[in-house]
Design an enzyme around this catalytic site. Sequence first.
Site, mmCIF file in Angstrom:
data_model
loop_
_atom_site.group_PDB
_atom_site.id
_atom_site.type_symbol
_atom_site.label_atom_id
_atom_site.label_comp_id
_atom_site.label_asym_id
_atom_site.label_seq_id
_atom_site.Cartn_x
_atom_site.Cartn_y
_atom_site.Cartn_z
ATOM 1 N N ASN A 116 39.857 -3.860 -46.598
ATOM 2 C CA ASN A 116 39.846 -3.668 -48.046
ATOM 3 C C ASN A 116 38.949 -2.484 -48.411
ATOM 4 O OD1 ASN A 116 38.618 -4.107 -50.821
ATOM 5 N ND2 ASN A 116 40.242 -5.629 -50.901
ATOM 6 N N ILE B 274 44.744 -4.735 -51.109
ATOM 7 C CA ILE B 274 44.509 -3.954 -52.329
ATOM 8 C C ILE B 274 44.244 -4.932 -53.470
ATOM 9 C CG2 ILE B 274 45.438 -2.245 -53.925
ATOM 10 C CD1 ILE B 274 47.219 -1.186 -51.724
ATOM 11 N N ASP B 275 42.994 -4.975 -53.909
ATOM 12 C CA ASP B 275 42.604 -5.832 -55.044
ATOM 13 C C ASP B 275 42.765 -5.028 -56.322
ATOM 14 O OD1 ASP B 275 41.920 -7.756 -53.184
ATOM 15 O OD2 ASP B 275 39.774 -7.319 -53.249
ATOM 16 N N ILE B 276 43.494 -5.584 -57.279
ATOM 17 C CA ILE B 276 43.811 -4.832 -58.491
ATOM 18 C C ILE B 276 43.409 -5.601 -59.749
ATOM 19 C CG2 ILE B 276 45.698 -3.510 -57.502
ATOM 20 C CD1 ILE B 276 47.592 -5.635 -58.794
ATOM 21 N N PHE C 130 40.070 -2.195 -56.900
ATOM 22 C CA PHE C 130 38.681 -2.647 -56.795
ATOM 23 C C PHE C 130 38.357 -3.023 -55.358
ATOM 24 C CE2 PHE C 130 39.309 -2.872 -61.252
ATOM 25 C CZ PHE C 130 38.066 -2.973 -61.881
#
Length: 253
Positions: free
Chosen positions: A103, A129-131, A142
């Site tokens: 990440n 993928i943190d959104i 993020f």
Amino acid sequence: MINPRIIPCLLIRRNGLVKTVKFKDPKYIGDIVNTVRIFNEKEVDEIILVDILATVDNQELRLDFLRDIVSECFMPVCYGGGIKRVEQIRQLFEVGVEKISINAAALETPELITEASAVFGAQSIVVSIDIKKNLLGKYSVFSHGGKQDWRRDPVEHAREVEGRGAGEILLHSIDRDGTMAGYDMPIIEKVANAVDIPVIACGGAGSLSDFKQATQAGASALAAGSQFVFHGKHRAVLVTYPSRQEIRDLFTP
């Protein structure tokens, strides 16, 4: 027709399992090994383990701890949390992990994706993928447990990590995490249409119909946490997973 993978995503905090809501307020769920054993009995497709403190606290990998967990798993395991170097990836594979999820490192040192993919094969490298949306409804990427905003478009980031050798993308909506209000279909569709590698949707699943809708939006696999550990309006802890027949019925035209 091959049914899409349905994957429990389990969050590790210190030595226990927790579940968050919008990446906040972790609630203790139970013992990790006992939970894994229940998922063994339910014949889950795959499992994702994420140590939510590893990157935030700059921890080294807890290899003995992970070996004890993975040795109990009858299904493929993807692990994420604190991975920064190729040697760490090698160590994780040696303890039985089959895929790793990167990440923060995919943003800080994206060349790690290229190097790891070349050494171990793209099929074993997942980029998470943190959104999250801002007040204007614009998505941004993020890291560090949703604390660091890279002010980067998720579609742009997805294309880059694919080009660098990622084999899959785990697309996790912070806004939907733990809410059981359904996946964020528009961003799933945008990212899935932008890349040729599988996209795993995560964040918001609350029913079997959510899984089907996410695949219609383009997701190749479905990950969920609350859906598999909570039951009823009071969110009582109950580890569950759909039966093979339920999955077949769900995706049979």
